[in-house]
Design a protein around this motif. Structure first.
Motif, short mmCIF file in Angstrom:
data_model
loop_
_atom_site.label_atom_id
_atom_site.label_comp_id
_atom_site.label_asym_id
_atom_site.label_seq_id
_atom_site.Cartn_x
_atom_site.Cartn_y
_atom_site.Cartn_z
N ASN A 117 0.88 -1.16 0.01
CA ASN A 117 0.11 0.07 -0.05
C ASN A 117 0.90 1.25 0.14
N PHE A 118 2.05 1.22 -0.78
CA PHE A 118 2.79 2.37 -1.04
C PHE A 118 2.10 3.54 -1.41
N SER A 119 2.23 4.71 -1.15
CA SER A 119 1.50 5.89 -1.59
C SER A 119 2.47 6.99 -2.06
N GLY A 120 1.79 8.22 -2.46
CA GLY A 120 2.93 9.07 -2.95
C GLY A 120 3.14 9.06 -4.41
N SER A 121 4.11 9.54 -4.92
CA SER A 121 4.53 9.58 -6.19
C SER A 121 5.66 8.61 -6.30
N VAL A 122 5.87 8.28 -7.64
CA VAL A 122 7.10 7.37 -7.92
C VAL A 122 8.34 8.21 -7.84
N ASN A 123 9.25 7.72 -6.97
CA ASN A 123 10.35 8.57 -6.68
C ASN A 123 11.44 8.53 -7.58
N PRO A 124 11.95 9.69 -8.53
CA PRO A 124 12.88 9.77 -9.60
C PRO A 124 14.08 9.28 -9.02
N ILE A 125 14.37 9.12 -7.65
CA ILE A 125 15.64 9.05 -7.22
C ILE A 125 16.16 7.56 -7.62
N LEU A 126 14.91 6.61 -7.88
CA LEU A 126 15.51 5.17 -8.35
C LEU A 126 16.39 5.39 -9.77
#
Length: 979
Positions: A117-126
């Motif tokens: 249930n991860f929320s928020g945006s896709v982190n571009p740091i990946l």
């Protein structure tokens, strides 16, 4: 001195506070560790864990005191470097954000966090983890755009899945730089916009899944460059245009799914090269053409679904070459002729659905020779009898669903029907089957649905029916069944629906029905049942629909349970029933005592004599008041009539003040124009029968709209015309410009457009004189309860097509309607639609679009979204949007926007949702009572939705709309059957 609260810090800073003791001893950890880099992995994962909620305590083994993370749950390390290479936390029920701490895992190759249930945006740091090969964030609650930066350094990435989240926006063009990408899955989000053409540069791609989004536009050219592609899924989007022409050059394709879009044209010829393809789905589009002969070259095909399109013609015999075929769905098209005998070669076939076509002839015998599990031949034109030719029929042991409904089958129901030992659903309704119901139906002990309704079956319901113990739904309505309802039916304890209406059943309602504790629907109406209703029926706690109307039931209605709330319609037509529901006292209840008139001077101890009865007619006070009121009203009517006559005489005198001019020269009469105004009739007709008094007579008002009110009057020859009084006087152009634009509009002539016949001008009053259309507005025909009759399917299709032709003609002349809605579509005596009120915005000066939209605010629900955007140009596509909404209005009989007590229903959204969920038949106007061809209805619904697209460029022009509608239309003979 500065003071800070913990809430003032970034969440990851709070994590560092928590880890402060660890950081204080960090040098000691470095001494104890063989490789200081180990603690980058530990620290990164501990910080990551600190930002998560772990309700199942799956991460308890993650301990900040460990000098290695390799033994932690969900963590795998490379054997050579002992660095974390894989983080696999699928289905751990974790929640939180994808923080920056993962960047510490510089040797991470696999990141799998699906089904959390991860929320928020896709982190571009990946993107800054250089070794990352697999990103799997499927089935979480991520939202926002997919960041462009995520793919700017993706040379090592070969698999990414962001499926089943809430992502929006478009697919980033930077994705094309992921040259090693093999698997791409962005399905089940809310992504929009068009496909980036750079997508086809990913030559390593093996799987592409963009299904169940809001993507739109045409498929870019160049798909043939994906020569490694094994599977492509673009299902359930808003794509338009033709299917990719060169898709057959992707020779390794095994699965192709283009279903539930708005594709047009035929199946690409290049598909014949897909010899290893096992799965082909192009269902629920607007595809046309015949069933391709080359389909037999796709010899590996196991699944074929071309349902709900506009395919026509005969089936190709080459289908028999598809010996691997397991499932075929060709339903809801316009195929004709018979199913080819070569189908019998498809020995692996398990599911066959060719319902809702135009197949004819006898039932194909090979259908029952194969070991099929599901067969649907419904809604075709099959005739002849039902016969099962071989005693050792393979289908007897395999068939689970058999649907032969809505054909023209005759003869009886074969007793061999009981041999189907695994049958779960049997539907032979809506045929012309006769004879009795065979006792062998009792052997259908696995069957849950048995529907023999709407036939000509006679005889009694066999008592053996009680042997069908798995029955959940039994429908025998609209037959000629006689005799009593068998008590054995009580053995069918799983029944939820029992419908026996419209037969000739007699005798009492068996008490055994009360033992059917799961019953939700019981319909015994229109029979000859007698006796009283069993009181035990009140124990049916799940029953929500009950109908025993129009029988010969008698006695007191049961009290309690659902009987306390049933409507009168459920028991009407039983004169001998009594109880509070039917407002008929039962015999045991004493009638009310007789109350005599207390004001009578006659003794209450004896009846009045005949003479006295005539003499003692005395008017009551209420009677006198009523008579007085009637006299008063009569006087008022006479007075108003006299005043009206006087007013008409005065207005007749003013008629001479109008200056008339005929023909196209627009020549005014100068001596009177300055004082009285100017009336021009293009046809040369100049006299009104009753003069000017009828021009704006309130009694002759036909309706009002955003630009003004409309009145009816007559010319001298008795021909009626409609006069529109513009209420935009302060906005109307000067007389010269006004007349120039009216002249242009006056020259427009088309059978589906209301003709402008003249105008009247003064600086303070402008009138437009139009052709009078006698049939009233389309809005009235759809929504006015007092409107006689109901529009048939053929009439509705004619209205949609005619309206499209009228708009197309306007657009050819560069005229935008601006105010497309059902009140502006009028019906002539032959049912032909005529579009009116077109081009009225041309009579006004250049307006701000917000002023213009306020003038047509009555078109709420029809207005294209570009009206609200100052930077988007208003074009003919705004008319196309209004036409799309109007099309859905015609099909559903519902208004574009409906206001409920606590909700607002937008028609486009409702229909689109129903189409996505495969229940579009629920939206079609109930007044049609199913008398419409689904093979026409669904394509027209889709056409309406694409016309009402939010993006103007996705809407077709009206000429395209006409071509599609003409392709959709069924042959004449199929229309006649529905009338």
């Amino acid at each position: 001195m500065l003071c800070y609260r913990l809430t003032d810090f970034h969440p990851e800073m709070l994590v560092l506070f928590k880890l402060l003791p660890v950081l204080l001893f960090f040098p000691l950890l470095l001494v104890q560790s063989l490789d200081p880099a180990f603690n980058d992995d530990v620290l990164g994962l501990i910080v990551f864990k600190a930002g998560l909620t772990d309700p199942l305590s799956r991460l308890t083994s993650w301990n900040e005191e460990d000098d290695s993370a390799c033994n932690w749950v969900g963590v795998r390390c490379d054997q050579d470097t002992n660095r974390v290479s894989e983080l696999i936390l699928d289905g751990f029920s974790l929640s939180g954000h994808l923080g920056r701490s993962l960047i510490r895992l510089q040797f991470l190759r696999v990141l799998q966090l699906s089904r959390n249930n991860f929320s928020g945006s896709v982190n571009p740091i990946l993107a800054q983890i250089p070794s990352l090969q697999v990103i799997d964030l499927t089935e979480n609650s991520l939202s926002g755009f997919i960041p462009e930066e995520l793919f700017q350094q993706c040379g090592s990435l070969n698999s990414i899945s962001l499926a089943k989240n809430n992502l929006t926006g478009s697919i980033p063009p930077s994705l094309s730089s992921c040259s090693n990408l093999e698997r791409l899955n962005f399905s089940s989000n809310r992504l929009s916009g068009q496909l980036p053409s750079g997508l086809w540069s990913l030559s390593s791609l093996r799987l592409l899944d963009l299904s169940d989004n809001l993507l739109e536009g045409e498929i870019p050219r160049g798909i043939e460059s994906l020569y490694n592609l094994r599977a492509i899924n673009l299902r359930r989007n808003n794509f338009v245009g033709w299917l990719p022409e060169n898709i057959g050059n992707c020779l390794l394709l095994k699965s192709v799914d283009f279903g539930e879009n708005y594709f047009t044209g035929t199946l690409p010829l290049s598909m014949r090269k897909l010899s290893v393809c096992r799965y082909l789905d192009a269902s629920r589009n607007l595809l046309t053409g015949e069933f391709p002969d080359w389909i037999g070259e796709m010899r590996s095909l196991e699944f074929l679904d071309l349902s709900v399109n506009n395919f026509s013609g005969r089936m190709a015999t080459t289908v028999g070459n598809l010996q691997s075929l397991k499932q075929v769905n060709l339903s809801s098209n316009r195929f004709v002729g018979s199913l080819p005998e070569s189908f019998g070669n498809c020995v692996n076939l398990k599911v066959l659905d060719v319902g809702q076509n135009l197949f004819s002839g006898n039932l194909p015998s090979w259908v029952f020779k194969l070991a099929l599990e599901s067969v649907s031949l419904s809604a075709n034109r099959y005739s002849g009898t039902i016969s099962f030719p071989a005693p050792l029929l393979q289908s007897y042991q395999s068939l689970e669903l058999l649907d032969l409904s809505s054909n023209a089958l005759t003869g009886g129901v074969p007793s061999a029907i009981g041999n189907f030992s695994r049958l779960q659903a049997l539907n032979i309704s809506r045929n012309s089957l006769a004879g009795s119901i065979p006792a062998s139906v009792g052997e259908l002990n696995t069957t849950s649905v048995l529907d023999m309704s709407h036939n000509q079956l006679s005889g009694s319901i066999p008592a053996e029916i009680g042997g069908a113990v798995s029955l959940q739904e039994l429908r025998l309505e609209s037959n000629f069944l006689t005799g009593a309802i068998p008590a054995d039916i009580g053995n069918c304890s799983s029944l939820t629906s029992l419908v026996l209406s419209r037969n000739n059943l007699s005798g009492p309602v068996p008490v055994a029905i009360a033992s059917l504790s799961n019953l939700e629907l019981l319909d015994l109406s229109f029979n000859n049942l007698s006796g009283s209703l069993p009181k035990e029926l009140t124990n049916l706690s799940h029953l929500d629909t009950f109908n025993a109307s129009f029988n010969h039931l008698q006695g007191e209605l049961p009290v309690g349970g659902f009987f306390n709330t049933i409507p009168l319609s459920s028991v009407i037509g039983n004169p001998s029933l009594c109880g509070s529901i039917v407002k008929h006292s039962c015999p045991a209840v004493h009638p009310k005592p007789l109350v005599l008139n207390p004001n009578s001077s006659v003794s209450n101890h004896g009846p009045l004599s005949p003479n006295l009865r005539h003499k003692r007619i005395v008017l009551s006070v209420s009677s006198l008041v009523a008579i007085g009121a009637a006299v008063f009203i009569a006087v008022g009517v006479v007075t108003v009539s006299i005043l009206n006559m006087h007013a008409r005489t005065s207005m007749a005198r003013s008629a001479a003040a109008f200056t008339f001019s005929g023909g196209d020269d627009f020549s005014p009469s100068h001596d009177t124009e300055a004082n009285y105004g100017k009336l021009v009739m293009f046809s040369g007709e100049v006299d009104f029968v009753t003069g000017a008094q009828s021009l704006l007579n309130k009694d002759c008002e036909l309706g009002r709209g955003g630009f003004g009110a409309v009145y009816r009057t007559e010319l001298q020859g008795g021909r009626s015309i409609a006069i529109k009084k513009l209420n935009t006087t302060s906005l109307v152009k000067c007389q010269e410009d006004f007349e120039r634009e009216v002249k242009k509009l006056g020259k427009i002539r088309h059978q589906n457009l209301v003709a402008l016949e003249g105008y009247y001008w003064t600086p303070s009053l402008q009138l437009l004189i139009n052709e009078y259309i006698s049939g009233g507005s389309l809005h009235k025909h759809l929504h006015d309860r007092e409107s006689a009759g109901c529009l048939t399917w053929q009439q509705r299709f004619k209205i949609i097509l005619g309206t499209a032709k009228g708009l197309a003609h306007l657009h050819q002349l560069n005229v935008i309607h601006y105010n497309m809605k059902s009140t502006n579509v009028l019906m002539d005596f032959s049912g032909e639609p005529k579009v009116g009120d077109f081009g009225l915005a041309r009579l006004l000066p250049a307006l701000d679009r917000y002023i213009l939209s306020s003038k047509i605010q009555s078109a709420l629900g029809y207005m294209a979204p570009e009206f609200a955007c100052q930077t988007v140009k208003i074009t003919e596509k705004c008319d196309v949007y209004g036409f799309g909404v109007l099309t859905l209005e015609v099909l559903t009989g519902r208004r574009p926007v409906e206001y409920m007590e606590d909700d607002v229903v937008v028609l486009c959204d409702m229909v689109r949702e129903a189409l996505d969920e495969g229940r579009i038949e629920e939206c079609i106007d109930k007044k049609l009572e199913g008398k419409y061809p689904m093979e026409e209805a669904i394509p027209v619904v889709k056409l309406g939705l694409i016309c009402a697209s939010q993006v103007p460029s996705n809407r077709p022009d009206m000429e395209e709309v006409i071509r599609i509608l003409e392709l959709i239309q069924c042959p004449t003979e199929s229309q006649e059957e529905l009338e």
